[in-house]
Scaffold this motif. Sequence first.
Motif, PDB file in Angstrom:
ATOM      1  N   GLY A  36       0.833  -1.188   0.000  1.00 21.22           N
ATOM      2  CA  GLY A  36       0.000   0.000   0.000  1.00 21.22           C
ATOM      3  C   GLY A  36       0.868   1.238   0.000  1.00 21.22           C
ATOM      4  N   CYS A  37       0.229   2.376  -0.177  1.00 19.90           N
ATOM      5  CA  CYS A  37       0.947   3.644  -0.129  1.00 19.90           C
ATOM      6  C   CYS A  37       0.145   4.642   0.683  1.00 19.90           C
ATOM      7  N   PHE A  38       0.824   5.680   1.129  1.00 18.72           N
ATOM      8  CA  PHE A  38       0.202   6.720   1.944  1.00 18.72           C
ATOM      9  C   PHE A  38       0.207   8.015   1.144  1.00 18.72           C
ATOM     10  N   VAL A  39      -0.929   8.707   1.115  1.00 18.42           N
ATOM     11  CA  VAL A  39      -1.078   9.903   0.291  1.00 18.42           C
ATOM     12  C   VAL A  39      -1.561  11.066   1.150  1.00 18.42           C
ATOM     13  N   ILE A  40      -0.890  12.197   1.006  1.00 24.44           N
ATOM     14  CA  ILE A  40      -1.298  13.392   1.755  1.00 24.44           C
ATOM     15  C   ILE A  40      -1.890  14.431   0.806  1.00 24.44           C
ATOM     16  N   ASP A  41      -1.049  15.137   0.055  1.00 22.85           N
ATOM     17  CA  ASP A  41      -1.522  16.222  -0.807  1.00 22.85           C
ATOM     18  C   ASP A  41      -2.000  15.695  -2.153  1.00 22.85           C
ATOM     19  N   ILE A  42      -3.315  15.689  -2.345  1.00 21.38           N
ATOM     20  CA  ILE A  42      -3.906  15.172  -3.576  1.00 21.38           C
ATOM     21  C   ILE A  42      -3.559  16.045  -4.779  1.00 21.38           C
ATOM     22  N   HIS A  43      -3.329  17.347  -4.533  1.00 19.01           N
ATOM     23  CA  HIS A  43      -3.100  18.264  -5.649  1.00 19.01           C
ATOM     24  C   HIS A  43      -1.704  18.129  -6.247  1.00 19.01           C
TER      25      HIS A  43
END
Length: 321
Positions: free
Chosen positions: A86-93
């Motif tokens: 899996g991966c971790f995502v913060i800033d979608i932009h």
Amino acid sequence: MKNKVKILILIKKFGLKFPKHKQKYEMIKALEEFADVYYWHNDGSIIEILKKFKFTPDFILHYDFAWNGHYAPKISDLDKINIPKGCFVIDIHWNKEKRRNYFITNNIDLIFSVTKHPFLHAFPEFKEKHRWIPFSINPNVIKDWKLKKDIKFLLMGLVHYNNVKHPPKGRYRFRDAVYEKMKSIEGFKFNKHPGHLTSSTKMVNENFAKELNRSEIFFTCGGVFQYPVIKFFEALGCKTLLLAEPNPDILELGFKDGENFVACNISNFYKKALYYSENKIERERIINNGYNFVHTHHTNKVRAKNFVQYIEEFLADKKST
């Protein structure tokens, strides 16, 4: 007693280098209570990295690789292994196409994101893989420091003003409006954002928490992207009254207007700020509710437990098919 799931986390030690982001690293470290966690901090091929360990992990988690790899190592060959990942995502932009390509080419199984509605709006095709892990607080830092309330109105963080180009004008319209209206009001204080990649500890972690704790009222928003930014949780957790522009994520997480925070907008924040400044009983009722709410439902421990449960459920489903 069941064996704990073994998780290999691919992440840099950014909490040491960039104090501003220490809490994000602590949020990941909290997983250690509920899983056997192992770390890898350097760039490389996952095939070669796995040879360094004397076990095979049940799950591999790659932290957010955005922003020039300040927070996570560059890892190749993720598509060549059968271990769930899996991966971790913060800033979608940040570079949507690069993120989308990463999800697809690396055969990512689960995508953990601090946002729900913004993520699903940007990447609807990954709805089944999305798992929501919002920001949370370390209650040893974000707490009632029992300091004198000598700041009446407080604003901290990214704000566009004068000739400042970052953030771009309009990204944080609510904060911009608060700054312009309140900067000449007696009792108002503004602290600039310390910088994401600074080594300074002047207004981060304990110092940041104490500043919040000194304030009667704190303003923030999630900006044009409508993110559930960590300041929402930190304000309540440090026992100040939060006046904020709400967004769908925050409301779904249990933030309730007039109960644990005060929802407002560009048109009415000033009127509400004056009202709650003058009405101490009402202010303290909401402050106390907010404090108990965050320290019950939005701590690192709570998030870590949910995080590991998502992984365990995925592994169980995979095993049964």
